[in-house]
Design a protein around this motif. Structure first.
Motif, PDB file in Angstrom:
ATOM      1  N   LEU A 168       9.373 -36.068 -24.846  1.00 16.55           N
ATOM      2  CA  LEU A 168       9.732 -35.305 -26.049  1.00 16.55           C
ATOM      3  C   LEU A 168      11.244 -35.335 -26.291  1.00 16.55           C
ATOM      4  O   LEU A 168      11.701 -35.456 -27.433  1.00 16.55           O
ATOM      5  CB  LEU A 168       9.256 -33.855 -25.905  1.00 16.55           C
ATOM      6  CG  LEU A 168       7.738 -33.636 -25.907  1.00 16.55           C
ATOM      7  CD1 LEU A 168       7.410 -32.170 -25.613  1.00 16.55           C
ATOM      8  CD2 LEU A 168       7.144 -34.058 -27.253  1.00 16.55           C
ATOM      9  N   GLN A 188      13.031 -37.176 -29.525  1.00 14.42           N
ATOM     10  CA  GLN A 188      13.766 -36.308 -30.442  1.00 14.42           C
ATOM     11  C   GLN A 188      14.941 -37.008 -31.088  1.00 14.42           C
ATOM     12  O   GLN A 188      15.145 -36.906 -32.306  1.00 14.42           O
ATOM     13  CB  GLN A 188      14.249 -35.069 -29.678  1.00 14.42           C
ATOM     14  CG  GLN A 188      15.073 -34.097 -30.519  1.00 14.42           C
ATOM     15  CD  GLN A 188      15.516 -32.900 -29.700  1.00 14.42           C
ATOM     16  OE1 GLN A 188      15.151 -31.781 -29.999  1.00 14.42           O
ATOM     17  NE2 GLN A 188      16.300 -33.140 -28.667  1.00 14.42           N
ATOM     18  N   LEU A 207      15.006 -28.418 -29.261  1.00 15.62           N
ATOM     19  CA  LEU A 207      14.182 -28.459 -28.060  1.00 15.62           C
ATOM     20  C   LEU A 207      14.994 -28.002 -26.852  1.00 15.62           C
ATOM     21  O   LEU A 207      14.491 -27.280 -25.978  1.00 15.62           O
ATOM     22  CB  LEU A 207      13.655 -29.883 -27.836  1.00 15.62           C
ATOM     23  CG  LEU A 207      12.838 -30.091 -26.547  1.00 15.62           C
ATOM     24  CD1 LEU A 207      11.634 -29.172 -26.509  1.00 15.62           C
ATOM     25  CD2 LEU A 207      12.404 -31.562 -26.433  1.00 15.62           C
TER      26      LEU A 207
END
Length: 429
Positions: A261, A265, A315
């Motif tokens: 992730l 990103q 995040l």
């Protein structure tokens, strides 16, 4: 000592009367008679009856309870090895042991005020002799000015030695403060006395001396011995591996998902590596999930992360808030560079206020005697986040040094459990 023995016998007598109807029943009373000498023997060996036990009630009480427990184990082994024909009541014995324990606690708690009045808060006779050296003081001690008392240290004058002997008679400890040129003669004089003799030297504080050594023809002052011995270090390492290996097996796949992730990103690396100071003041590379934009990453750690820091990705903000960004440090633990519990490692350029950490307190390097940890005493006390003032650093340093001075594997376990409650923290940004 007599009170402990009386309470032990009384406890078994009461249990025998309540449970068996006779305070001296043969199914229980012999156990008390056998247990008493075992208890006293172990208590004498484990310092239940010592000067620290006189001045610190909790110390004596803990040692007494430990002695009683060991005495019970010794009695069980003794009865087994001798194949004793005694027919003891198990329930009555447990009742007697419980009653004796409570009575010993009760007696010691009530005796302690009397003992303190009798022996004083120090429980030793301390004499301070001022012979022109650095000023000294100690609570509940006798003081003598050598010049006013006519005390002159001289191993060649029997009358002078007799005068000193009269002064230090019945003392447990004598501390002399004198100029450097008279230390040798005072040392010779004190060696002839039946007490602990000491000479004041300010370098003990200046150098942090913890002892002396005479080995291999070298006489030296010991200034460092390491906070943990070999056995303690091995225990801590086994503890780390016992928790880290299963944690990596369980968290391995979730960590890979988080890494993916982070990469998707913005296309940057999932891990952030930064050089930090570890055990023995040696550098190592710490692993973290990257929580900042690649261009804004601070590899030297010059700028502490602030609340609402614009360098942090969306995040990354979640990862930092939940402390998930620290999970890759399990790999540092696996490699032996870190421990699960210990002082948190700092970046080289970390500052509190406008000063580098190691410029604020000369004790800062002392915290590196242990491996750095994922969590520590400072963290569970809420001492985390930006170090905006010098006091932010000194509070954490004090907690780290306190941890070093009182390490135990149970304390590590307690810190880990308490860390679970502060993983999500208002200063985790």
């Amino acid at each position: 000592m007599l009170a402990d023995g009386a309470m032990l016998l009384l406890g078994f007598g009461l249990a025998s009367y309540v449970y068996l109807g006779n305070p001296f029943d043969e199914r229980l009373w012999p156990a008390a008679q056998l247990l008493l000498p075992l208890f006293w023997t172990i208590a004498l060996l484990n310092r239940t009856y010592s000067v620290p036990a006189l001045v610190a009630g909790n110390f004596g009480l803990q040692r007494a309870m430990a002695a009683l427990g060991l005495a019970v184990l010794a009695l069980i082994v003794l009865l087994f090895l001798t194949r004793s024909s005694l027919s003891l009541s198990r329930a009555g014995s447990l009742l007697g042991l419980g009653a004796s324990s409570l009575l010993i606690v009760w007696a010691r708690v009530n005796l302690q005020p009397y003992v303190r009045r009798l022996v004083g808060p120090r429980a030793e006779n301390l004499l301070l002799i001022d012979d022109g050296g650095p000023p000294i003081d100690a609570a509940n001690a006798l003081r003598i000015n050598a010049q006013l008392a006519g005390i002159v240290p001289s191993v060649e004058d029997p009358h002078a030695l007799d005068r000193i002997a009269q002064v230090i008679r019945n003392m447990d400890r004598v501390v002399v403060s004198c100029p450097p040129e008279r230390r040798q003669v005072w040392a010779l004089v004190l060696k002839g006395g039946q007490m602990r003799g000491e000479i004041v030297d300010n370098e003990v504080d200046t150098l942090g001396i913890i002892g002396t050594s005479r080995a291999d023809g070298i006489s030296s002052l010991v200034v460092s011995a390491g906070p943990l011995g070999l056995r303690a270090r091995a225990t801590k390492r086994i503890f780390d591996l016992a928790l880290t290996v299963p944690a990596l097996l369980v968290l391995g796949i979730p960590m890979l998902v988080i890494a993916a992730l982070i990469h998707f990103q913005d296309g940057g690396p999932a891990l952030f590596l930064q050089r930090r100071v570890g055990r023995n003041n040696q550098f190592f590379w710490i692993y973290k999930f990257r929580s900042m934009r690649v261009a804004a990453s601070d590899s030297l750690g010059k700028q502490s992360t602030r609340r609402d820091d614009d360098r942090i990705t969306p995040l990354g903000a979640f990862l930092r808030k939940t402390s998930i960004d620290e999970l890759p440090q399990l790999l540092n633990v696996l490699k032996g560079e870190m421990s699960l519990v210990g002082p948190r490692p700092h970046a080289l350029a970390s500052q509190a206020g406008n000063r580098l950490f190691y410029e604020i307190d000369s004790r800062y390097a002392h915290r590196h005697a242990l491996k750095p940890g994922l969590t520590g005493l400072a963290q569970i006390r809420g001492l985390r986040g930006a170090t905006e003032q010098e006091d932010d650093l000194t509070q954490r340093l004090q907690a780290d040094l306190e941890y070093q001075a009182g390490w135990s594997i149970l304390r590590d376990l307690g810190i880990i459990f308490k860390t679970l409650r502060v993983l999500v923290h208002d200063r985790a940004y």
